[in-house]
Scaffold this active site. Structure first.
Site, PDB file in Angstrom:
ATOM      1  N   TRP A 185     -62.766   2.877  23.062  1.00 60.36           N
ATOM      2  CA  TRP A 185     -61.472   3.532  23.279  1.00 60.36           C
ATOM      3  C   TRP A 185     -60.806   2.846  24.470  1.00 60.36           C
ATOM      4  CZ3 TRP A 185     -59.804   6.263  27.730  1.00 60.36           C
ATOM      5  CH2 TRP A 185     -58.461   6.683  27.632  1.00 60.36           C
ATOM      6  N   GLU A 226     -61.568   4.315  18.437  1.00 63.99           N
ATOM      7  CA  GLU A 226     -60.940   5.623  18.671  1.00 63.99           C
ATOM      8  C   GLU A 226     -59.456   5.489  19.006  1.00 63.99           C
ATOM      9  OE1 GLU A 226     -62.695   7.734  21.955  1.00 63.99           O
ATOM     10  OE2 GLU A 226     -61.503   9.544  21.604  1.00 63.99           O
ATOM     11  N   LYS A 228     -55.427   7.242  19.679  1.00 59.57           N
ATOM     12  CA  LYS A 228     -54.857   8.327  20.479  1.00 59.57           C
ATOM     13  C   LYS A 228     -53.351   8.328  20.281  1.00 59.57           C
ATOM     14  CE  LYS A 228     -55.280  10.315  25.057  1.00 59.57           C
ATOM     15  NZ  LYS A 228     -56.104  10.415  26.243  1.00 59.57           N
ATOM     16  N   ASP A 259     -60.719  12.001  17.393  1.00 63.02           N
ATOM     17  CA  ASP A 259     -60.839  12.927  18.524  1.00 63.02           C
ATOM     18  C   ASP A 259     -59.873  14.078  18.267  1.00 63.02           C
ATOM     19  OD1 ASP A 259     -60.181  14.180  21.079  1.00 63.02           O
ATOM     20  OD2 ASP A 259     -61.290  12.556  22.037  1.00 63.02           O
ATOM     21  N   HIS A 262     -56.461  14.037  19.939  1.00 64.51           N
ATOM     22  CA  HIS A 262     -55.678  12.799  19.951  1.00 64.51           C
ATOM     23  C   HIS A 262     -54.579  12.723  18.905  1.00 64.51           C
ATOM     24  CE1 HIS A 262     -58.653  10.218  22.466  1.00 64.51           C
ATOM     25  NE2 HIS A 262     -58.336  11.367  23.029  1.00 64.51           N
ATOM     26  N   HIS A 286     -65.032  13.116  17.842  1.00 62.66           N
ATOM     27  CA  HIS A 286     -65.041  13.575  19.223  1.00 62.66           C
ATOM     28  C   HIS A 286     -64.504  14.994  19.168  1.00 62.66           C
ATOM     29  CE1 HIS A 286     -65.244   9.809  22.009  1.00 62.66           C
ATOM     30  NE2 HIS A 286     -66.317   9.973  21.262  1.00 62.66           N
ATOM     31  N   ASP A 294     -53.781  16.998  25.065  1.00 67.62           N
ATOM     32  CA  ASP A 294     -55.173  16.529  25.019  1.00 67.62           C
ATOM     33  C   ASP A 294     -55.890  16.972  26.292  1.00 67.62           C
ATOM     34  OD1 ASP A 294     -57.477  15.141  24.337  1.00 67.62           O
ATOM     35  OD2 ASP A 294     -56.755  13.255  25.202  1.00 67.62           O
ATOM     36  N   ASP A 296     -58.743  18.495  26.754  1.00 62.68           N
ATOM     37  CA  ASP A 296     -60.202  18.399  26.791  1.00 62.68           C
ATOM     38  C   ASP A 296     -60.864  19.658  27.321  1.00 62.68           C
ATOM     39  OD1 ASP A 296     -60.851  15.631  25.804  1.00 62.68           O
ATOM     40  OD2 ASP A 296     -59.427  15.120  27.376  1.00 62.68           O
ATOM     41  N   ASP A 326     -66.443  15.773  23.244  1.00 65.51           N
ATOM     42  CA  ASP A 326     -65.655  15.072  24.268  1.00 65.51           C
ATOM     43  C   ASP A 326     -64.730  16.065  24.965  1.00 65.51           C
ATOM     44  OD1 ASP A 326     -64.425  13.248  25.862  1.00 65.51           O
ATOM     45  OD2 ASP A 326     -63.241  12.288  24.288  1.00 65.51           O
TER      46      ASP A 326
HETATM   47  C1  LIG Z   1     -64.264   9.481  28.416  1.00 62.41           C
HETATM   48  C2  LIG Z   1     -64.019   9.185  26.955  1.00 62.41           C
HETATM   49  O1  LIG Z   1     -64.251   7.898  26.617  1.00 62.41           O
HETATM   50  C3  LIG Z   1     -62.635   9.534  26.600  1.00 62.41           C
HETATM   51  O2  LIG Z   1     -62.558  10.947  26.641  1.00 62.41           O
HETATM   52  C4  LIG Z   1     -62.117   9.066  25.253  1.00 62.41           C
HETATM   53  O3  LIG Z   1     -63.034   9.266  24.235  1.00 62.41           O
HETATM   54  C5  LIG Z   1     -60.906   9.857  25.036  1.00 62.41           C
HETATM   55  O4  LIG Z   1     -60.927  10.747  24.244  1.00 62.41           O
HETATM   56  C6  LIG Z   1     -59.712   9.569  25.844  1.00 62.41           C
HETATM   57  O5  LIG Z   1     -58.737  10.505  25.684  1.00 62.41           O
HETATM   58 MN    MN Z   2     -62.477  10.965  22.765  1.00 57.88          MN
END
Ligand SMILES: C[C@H](O)[C@H](O)[C@@H](O)C(=O)CO
Ligand code: MN
Length: 429
Positions: A185, A226, A228, A259, A262, A286, A294, A296, A326
């Site tokens: 990523w 990955e 985004k 993800d 994303h 993810h 996003d 998280d 993630d």
């Molecule tokens: C830390 C990870 O590599 C990161 O979260 C990545 O996977 C991602 O989702 C970035 O937004």
């Molecule tokens: Mn991710």
């Protein structure tokens, strides 16, 4: 196991059996699922190389809860604590910045030896390892570009880092006897509207071609890419968009990483799996929880997680899907964050396995949408909790919220001595 737990399990099992659902078979299937638990929840994505660098790449950790791991030993101790509260045998997902070494080493020079202690530990614990190059939090990514950088020297640095990362991933696979997924990523993108959308994407494609040129045994190592939709500071344009990586992954037999955070806020990854599965070699998930963006957040058993689990189970996709978590939340106990995310993910899978999928499929095909809706709704309150409790007890991990006092005790005995990011050794009660 307590007598009332066994009794509840038996009653629930009979109820499910009356709908043709084999609970024992579901539990066997659940035991086969390995979820890759991301190490970076344990220390707010800081890592151990370049600890003086701030977190960049358009991602952010909020919160200042005390107790973040400061060393690889502390992180492993915390991971062990979390795994002791999660049923099953799983994997740990490492980032390159988590190298455990006394050497001062640049990212492009990383080698398997810098991760030997992780491998030794994973062997002892019976865990698998996954891997990620870290293309952020570094002076060479300060302007927001890495693998698509217009400067060939900077681009080469990141290419070499990704090549090194794949070799480390292959070493994990070889040593641990289970496939390692190395996921690429990169944060590359523009804050404001670009003129040239094609140039950076062409450079990213060329960089990936060079990175993946070395053939690695797919039994030991798989690559994932990955995408985004946007990041902080790359709101207008992200080089590695979904279309970019979907094209790249399909053309080059790479796992496509989805993800959950994303995509556009109303877009769900659950609805993508059945399409992608028809064309892709495999998928990496993810699992995250985007709240308005996003963000998280820690994964919980919300509608989207249940839908992801249903798609994986209903279409028999577990064998071609690698499930990773993630998220990074520094506002709550970090070990608890892992436990909540892992247990929720497994619980959602179990719930999906306990649905009368075949019957629902038949009524749908027959056009009986009334029965479809009625049954889907009623099954939401079927006693899957009794089956989950039994599974936890059988696996020797705490049943229901009994894991929480263990985390609290660990916080008191171990984490509170570490202090918070602001530096004070705050005592927790
Ligand atoms: C830390 C990870 O590599 C990161 O979260 C990545 O996977 C991602 O989702 C970035 O937004
Ligand atoms: Mn991710």
């Amino acid at each position: 196991m307590q007598v009332n737990q066994i009794a509840s399990f038996q009653m629930a099992k009979e109820l499910y059996a009356s709908h043709g659902i084999d609970v024992e078979k579901a539990l066997e299937a659940l035991a086969q699922v390995k979820v890759s638990m991301h190490c970076w929840q344990g220390d707010d994505v800081r890592g151990f190389l370049n600890r003086d660098q701030e977190l960049t790449g358009g991602i952010a950790v909020t919160g200042n809860y005390p107790g973040a791991a400061r060393t690889a030993d502390e992180l492993r101790q915390d991971l062990e604590k979390a795994f002791s509260l999660i049923p099953g045998k799983h994997k740990v997902n490492l980032h390159a910045i988590y190298a455990d070494t006394d050497e001062r080493v640049e990212l492009d020079q990383l080698a398997p030896r810098h991760f030997a202690k992780w491998v030794e530990w994973a062997k002892e614990q019976g865990l698998g390892l996954d891997f990620n190059p870290t293309c952020f939090s570094h002076q060479k990514s300060a302007d927001g570009f890495t693998l698509s950088h217009p400067d060939p020297q900077i681009r080469q640095f990141w290419i070499d880092h990704c090549k090194a990362s794949r070799r480390i991933g292959a070493y994990f696979g070889q040593e641990l006897g289970q496939t390692c997924v190395t996921n690429v990523w990169v944060p590359d993108g523009y804050k404001d509207i670009p003129v040239d959308r094609m140039g950076p994407r062409r450079r990213l494609k060329e960089s990936l071609d060079e990175i993946f040129a070395e053939q690695l045994d797919p039994a030991l190592h798989l690559d994932a890419v990955e995408s985004k939709v946007f990041g902080i500071g790359s709101e207008s344009y992200v080089v590695g968009s979904h279309e970019f990586y979907m094209g790249y992954g399909l053309q080059n037999n790479k796992l496509i990483c989805l993800d959950a955070g994303h995509f556009h806020p109303t877009e769900t990854i659950s609805n993508k799996l059945s399409s992608l599965a028809l064309f892709a070699e495999g998928m990496l998930l993810h699992i995250s929880r985007p709240v308005r963006w996003d963000s998280d957040h820690v994964v919980i058993m919300d509608d989207e997680l249940l839908d992801i689990a249903r798609e994986l189970v209903r279409h028999d996709l577990l064998s071609k899907t690698h499930i990773g978590l993630d998220f990074f939340d520094a506002s709550i106990n970090r070990v608890a964050a892992w436990v909540i995310g892992m247990r929720s993910t497994l619980k959602a899978l179990l719930r999906a396995m306990l649905e009368p999928t075949e019957l629902l499929r038949q009524v749908e095909l027959a056009g009986d949408y009334t029965t479809r809706l009625a049954l889907m709704e009623e099954f939401k309150s079927y006693p899957f909790g009794a089956i989950w409790d039994f599974y936890c007890a059988k696996n020797g991990v705490p049943v229901r919220e009994a894991w929480l006092p263990e985390v609290k005790a660990y916080e008191k005995e171990v984490l509170s001595a570490r202090g918070s990011k602001l530096g004070e050794a705050k005592k927790l009660v």
